[in-house]
Design a protein around this motif. Structure first.
Motif, short mmCIF file in Angstrom:
data_model
loop_
_atom_site.label_atom_id
_atom_site.label_comp_id
_atom_site.label_asym_id
_atom_site.label_seq_id
_atom_site.Cartn_x
_atom_site.Cartn_y
_atom_site.Cartn_z
N ASP A 139 -9.18 9.82 4.49
CA ASP A 139 -10.05 8.84 3.85
C ASP A 139 -9.30 8.23 2.67
O ASP A 139 -8.98 8.92 1.70
N THR A 146 -10.33 6.38 0.44
CA THR A 146 -11.08 6.33 -0.83
C THR A 146 -10.79 7.58 -1.66
O THR A 146 -11.26 7.68 -2.80
N GLN A 147 -10.04 8.53 -1.08
CA GLN A 147 -9.64 9.75 -1.77
C GLN A 147 -8.12 9.72 -1.99
O GLN A 147 -7.36 9.24 -1.15
N ALA A 185 -6.19 6.68 -5.33
CA ALA A 185 -7.29 5.83 -4.86
C ALA A 185 -7.97 5.09 -5.99
O ALA A 185 -8.56 4.02 -5.78
N GLN A 209 -5.38 2.42 -6.94
CA GLN A 209 -4.90 1.78 -5.71
C GLN A 209 -3.38 1.56 -5.76
O GLN A 209 -2.84 0.52 -5.40
N ASP A 256 -5.03 -2.97 -2.46
CA ASP A 256 -6.27 -2.45 -1.88
C ASP A 256 -6.03 -2.25 -0.39
O ASP A 256 -6.23 -3.16 0.43
N VAL A 267 -7.55 -0.46 1.84
CA VAL A 267 -8.73 -0.45 2.70
C VAL A 267 -9.12 -1.87 3.09
O VAL A 267 -9.31 -2.19 4.27
N ASN A 268 -9.22 -2.74 2.12
CA ASN A 268 -9.72 -4.09 2.39
C ASN A 268 -8.62 -5.07 2.79
O ASN A 268 -8.83 -5.94 3.64
N PRO A 315 -11.85 2.78 5.72
CA PRO A 315 -11.03 3.70 4.92
C PRO A 315 -10.43 4.83 5.72
O PRO A 315 -9.57 5.55 5.24
#
Length: 646
Positions: free
Chosen positions: A60, A62-63, A174, A177, A194, A196-197, A204
């Protein structure tokens, strides 16, 4: 502390608790093989191969995470290829490609950290092995997808195909970033993005793994996951006899470490996380071993590390006296049974300090100084010693000698130029290795000329003065007035007396016919026979005498006897020409009565001894002829007969 690891590892540190791995978490594709429990070969040394190893569990983004791997790009520098990449992607676990794409080409969306060992000009590769961060399966460095780099893989070398395992760390923060890539503990690249995006369309959860490939060139390319036993000491740990040693576990593993086995090298075995403070019974070198096992059942290679428990040193130094004017060299004499001395701290007792094992003391004035030496070993064991050191003045001496005549003794005199320093010993050395032990001595040389002696001295404090050379001239005039000679009346005669020495004074007596009485080479013109007496004296008062006889004939002329008796009685044994006024003889020849030439000469010094071919010639009458040039340049000759009487 030297550590030996036979396997290389990866550390996964998540911001939260690491997820336990209870089964094989990797999916292998293409040429990839599992070498050991935690190590994988992506490609063998074969052309056009591709291998990938994907972790089946997504992470993930986000981690935060901190992955540490060991990577090996093979041994074929220059001819090896193509490289490997650490890849994040969402497409699955059966991906990969050969050649210059490093198994990354065409995977989109993706992020790849690529270690490229081959220069492809079509992708703007630099000539060295390089590292870059790229996205969406594009490995061309000139494209916008090149996020960072390229740079050399390591900070110290342009070559990564060096048969060596290198520490490869990927760290994702995270919160900020920020993605950082380090090799062998040195930060090489970073990018803030970023992920993820900007790359993964808001998803993620991504797969991660390694890919490697070869093309027309190849190499063995591999990586290892984490299983690393390790320990350390805290900053204050002293490894000295009688001090408990606290071992701190510093091991890392991809999964959870479930078991440990410590062998402290003295028979002590411990299976906990870290041993309690351990007291070794005696100084020595102990082989500490540590093995760990993780929750996947993988067992590490054994970490072997030598730990030295040092004994305490016995500090000492020398000398206890120094002499100014000489190198003030101090010598460490400390003893240490077990361990290695590492630092030396000197307090010179005059407000100054120093370091080093054999330093030069900084004294410039005599006196007594209390010197302190502190020694400390690598193990942290130390000792001190303090002793007085006496610093003395080194004496300065000079020497003189008077010139003498041959046969007289030379008087040598030594002088102490530092009267405040008491002298303990004087001695002189001479050319024949003779030695005389006094301040002032007499020495007789057997040969004339200039002779050098050396004066040595040692003070009562033991300081040695610099030896002083001194030269004495022993005058041996060796006068030679010249060989007795014959000349013609009024023929100029050049005298050439010789003598050894400088500034000599000559006196000829009587003055008859001489151009100068006080030079060695006057000219003489005589009317009758003359005996000269020559005296020469030197500035030292040395004197020598010699005589020279000059016989004067009417001439120029050749005077030749008419008979001789070569019977070796010392009287009239030689037949020769007497030629006053004739400095140059052209020939002197003798024939027997049958016209055979039996003797020939070109010098007035030569004579006939009455032999023919080494045997006595017969008695009888022989014919001679002589020719020469007189001192006025006139050539003339004479001939006649001589009777050889037996």
């Amino acid at each position: 502390m030297k550590k030996v690891l036979c396997a290389f590892i990866c550390i996964l540190l998540l911001s939260g608790t690491a997820t336990a791995q209870v089964q094989q978490p990797y999916i292998l594709n293409g040429a990839a093989t599992q070498r050991t429990c935690n190590c994988y070969v992506l490609t063998q040394d074969v052309q056009n191969a591709s291998g990938t190893v994907w972790n089946k569990n997504k992470i993930d983004l986000t981690q935060s995470f901190n992955y540490v791997f060991d990577v090996n790009l093979g041994c074929k520098d220059g001819s090896g290829a193509d490289g490997i990449g650490f890849i994040l992607q969402t497409k699955g676990t059966n991906l990969g490609a050969t050649g210059q794409g490093l198994g990354f080409a065409g995977i989109s969306p993706s992020l790849g950290i690529l270690i490229d060992t081959y220069q492809n000009s079509s992708e703007s590769d630099p000539p060295y092995d390089h590292l870059a961060i790229q996205m969406n399966g594009i490995s061309d460095h000139s494209k916008p997808e090149n996020l960072a780099g390229p740079v050399t893989v390591t900070a110290s070398s342009e070559n990564i195909e060096d048969c060596t395992w290198h520490l490869f760390r990927v760290k994702w923060d995270a919160v900020t970033q920020t993605l950082e890539v380090s090799v062998d503990g040195e930060l090489r690249l970073s990018v803030t993005k970023d992920l993820v995006n900007d790359i993964f369309g808001g998803d993620p959860l991504v797969y991660w793994g390694f890919a490697g490939s070869t093309g027309g060139s190849s190499n063995v390319q591999q990586f290892c996951a984490a299983l690393r036993p390790d320990y350390a000491f805290d900053g204050g740990q002293v490894l000295c006899d009688g001090t408990p040693v606290k071992f701190l576990d510093n091991s890392s593993s991809f999964g959870t470490i479930t078991r440990r086995r410590w062998d402290l090298g003295d028979g002590t075995i411990f299976t906990g996380i870290q041993p309690p403070p351990h007291l070794y019974a005696a100084p020595g070198i102990y082989d500490v071993k540590l093995v760990i096992e993780d929750n996947s059942g993988c067992i590490s290679d054994t970490l072997k590390s030598s730990v030295t428990i040092g004994s305490y040193p016995e500090a000492d130094f020398s000398p206890d006296k120094l002499c100014l004017g000489e190198p003030l060299q101090m010598k460490d004499g400390s003893k240490l049974a077990v361990g290695t001395l590492e630092t030396w701290k000197w307090n010179w007792g005059n407000g100054q300090t120093g370091s080093g094992q054999q330093p030069i003391a900084p004294y410039t004035t005599p006196g007594t100084y209390q010197v302190e030496l502190e020694v400390v070993s690598k193990e942290g064991c130390g000792d001190k010693v303090s002793k007085p050191v006496n610093v003395f003045t080194t004496p300065v001496i000079s020497a003189t000698a008077k010139n003498v005549c041959i046969g007289e003794p030379v008087e040598f005199k030594g002088t102490n130029e530092t009267p405040t320093v008491n002298m303990g010993q004087w001695y002189w050395t001479f050319e024949a290795n003779d030695t005389l032990r006094n301040q002032n001595v007499s020495y007789t040389y057997t040969a004339g000329g200039k002779h050098t002696a050396k004066l040595h001295a040692v003070s009562s404090d033991g300081c040695v003065a610099t030896a002083v050379p001194v030269t004495a001239a022993v005058v041996d005039l060796q006068l030679f007035a010249g060989r007795d000679t014959v000349i013609a009346r009024n023929q100029p005669l050049q005298l050439n007396a010789t003598a050894t020495g400088e500034d000599l004074y000559y006196t000829w007596t009587p003055s008859t016919g001489l151009s100068d009485l006080h030079i060695p080479n006057p000219q003489a013109i005589l009317q009758k026979d003359q005996q000269y007496h020559l005296v020469v004296t030197s500035p030292e008062g040395c004197r020598d005498e010699d005589d020279l006889a000059v016989k004067v004939y009417e001439g120029p002329e050749f005077y030749v006897p008419n008979a001789f008796t070569p019977n070796n009685d010392g009287v009239n044994d030689r037949f020769r020409v007497n030629a006053p006024g004739v400095p140059q003889l052209e020939f002197f020849r003798i024939w027997d009565r049958w016209g055979q030439e039996i003797f020939s000469a070109r010098s007035l010094e030569q004579y006939w001894d009455g032999t023919l071919k080494g045997r006595p010639a017969d008695a009888g009458t022989y014919v001679w002829m002589v020719q020469g040039v007189d001192y006025k340049g006139r050539r003339f000759s004479r001939k006649g007969t001589v009777t050889l009487i037996r």
